[in-house]
Write a protein that holds these residues in place. Structure first.
Motif, PDB file in Angstrom:
ATOM      1  N   MET A 235      40.093 -30.069  55.176  1.00 36.08           N
ATOM      2  CA  MET A 235      40.338 -31.474  55.525  1.00 36.08           C
ATOM      3  C   MET A 235      39.044 -32.288  55.486  1.00 36.08           C
ATOM      4  N   VAL A 236      37.929 -31.672  55.926  1.00 37.80           N
ATOM      5  CA  VAL A 236      36.623 -32.352  55.850  1.00 37.80           C
ATOM      6  C   VAL A 236      36.257 -32.599  54.390  1.00 37.80           C
ATOM      7  N   ALA A 237      36.497 -31.600  53.533  1.00 35.51           N
ATOM      8  CA  ALA A 237      36.190 -31.745  52.109  1.00 35.51           C
ATOM      9  C   ALA A 237      37.017 -32.874  51.481  1.00 35.51           C
ATOM     10  N   VAL A 238      38.298 -32.942  51.843  1.00 34.83           N
ATOM     11  CA  VAL A 238      39.165 -34.018  51.334  1.00 34.83           C
ATOM     12  C   VAL A 238      38.665 -35.371  51.837  1.00 34.83           C
ATOM     13  N   GLY A 239      38.301 -35.432  53.134  1.00 35.82           N
ATOM     14  CA  GLY A 239      37.789 -36.684  53.699  1.00 35.82           C
ATOM     15  C   GLY A 239      36.517 -37.156  53.010  1.00 35.82           C
ATOM     16  N   GLU A 240      35.632 -36.200  52.678  1.00 32.19           N
ATOM     17  CA  GLU A 240      34.389 -36.553  51.977  1.00 32.19           C
ATOM     18  C   GLU A 240      34.680 -37.089  50.572  1.00 32.19           C
ATOM     19  N   SER A 241      35.579 -36.405  49.853  1.00 36.42           N
ATOM     20  CA  SER A 241      35.854 -36.790  48.459  1.00 36.42           C
ATOM     21  C   SER A 241      36.585 -38.129  48.370  1.00 36.42           C
ATOM     22  N   THR A 242      37.348 -38.483  49.398  1.00 37.50           N
ATOM     23  CA  THR A 242      38.104 -39.746  49.374  1.00 37.50           C
ATOM     24  C   THR A 242      37.384 -40.878  50.093  1.00 37.50           C
TER      25      THR A 242
END
Length: 297
Positions: A235-242
């Motif tokens: 979820m952190v990775a998704v938040g960073e990419s978006t």
């Protein structure tokens, strides 16, 4: 303290600088958020967020402490009862059976031997317990000691899982709050690391800060630490990419607050029967052992 803050503000200090002089009351998280609120002209909004955050954090702390009160009270009473039996009750039975001049069953003899040791060396037991308590407390104040004990706590069955969930919920809450208030991500990670409450978690967060300063992502070192669950790292990775890391962290915080609630409820429900069974075995075993010679007669 508020009077001192007022005088500092009247003397030309910013509100954040005035609060920073009282670290025992206003921690880094509080002061940095106030500073961001002053810089952005949204101090009222930031203070409201802080108030809601503190209320949530206190509720979380109370739930975890509340789950521990009942088991600790029962265990404390059990220790007192066993001590009374060993020191005052069993010696009376031992004297009675000694006058009979017959060989005692093994469980009875073992209980009497333990009781004799208690009566003869009770001060050694108390001294060892107090010494162990202060020794562990002192060791916990050292950097390496705290790291080792915190790592051991996270590896404990059941309790370790609960502590990990509490740490994840706290990290996510703090970071979401700081990022949403305009605090830079590097500063936010430094502050969140200090407020983690566990040295192992703090190390993982500070390593993610170093990773970002080197041009990498936050998620990678969190994943490598093995402390944060895969779902959180994803979820952190998704938040960073978006570009929506603060919103994603807020969702993680809400999810893990619910997980902590469930874990606390399950822990309480599971520990009550376990404690009663253990107490029944210990106290029942003592009573049966002391009455075995009478049953044989």
């Amino acid at each position: 303290t508020i009077g001192a803050v007022r005088k500092d503000v009247e003397g030309g200090c910013t509100f954040a600088d005035a609060l920073r002089k009282h670290p025992k009351i206003f921690d880094d998280l509080y002061v940095n958020m106030v500073e961001a609120g002053e810089a952005g002209g949204i101090l009222n909004t930031i203070l409201n967020r802080i108030a809601l955050f503190i209320e949530k954090a206190n509720r979380l702390k109370k739930k975890v402490k509340g789950a521990m009160i009942y088991p600790c009270a029962i265990v404390g009473v059990a220790v007192i009862v066993v001590a009374v039996l060993m020191i005052f009750v069993i010696p009376v039975f031992a004297e009675l059976y000694g006058s009979m001049g017959k060989a005692l069953p093994l469980p009875t003899q073992v209980c009497i031997d333990i009781s004799n040791w208690f009566v003869a060396y009770w001060y050694v037991l108390i001294g060892a317990s107090v010494g162990t308590f202060f020794g562990v407390s002192f060791y916990y104040t050292t950097p390496q000691g705290r790291m080792n004990i915190d790592r051991l706590l996270l590896r404990m069955p059941i309790i370790g899982d609960l502590l990990r969930k509490v740490a994840v919920a706290r990290f996510s809450q703090n970071m979401a709050l700081l990022l949403g208030s305009g605090v830079p991500i590097l500063d936010g990670l430094a502050i969140t690391g200090k407020t983690a409450g566990n040295k192992v978690v703090e190390k993982a967060i500070l390593e993610s800060r170093i990773s970002i300063s080197q041009g990498k992502t936050v998620a990678e070192p969190l994943r490598e630490s093995k402390i944060f669950p895969p779902l959180v790292c994803q979820m952190v990775a998704v938040g960073e990419s978006t570009g929506g890391l603060d919103g994603m962290l807020k969702k993680v915080a809400e999810l893990y607050e619910e997980e902590v609630d469930d874990a606390v409820n399950n822990l309480t429900a599971m520990m009550e029967p376990m404690i009663m069974v253990v107490l029944g075995v210990i106290l029942g075993g003592l009573v049966i052992a002391m009455y075995l010679p009478i049953f044989q007669m």
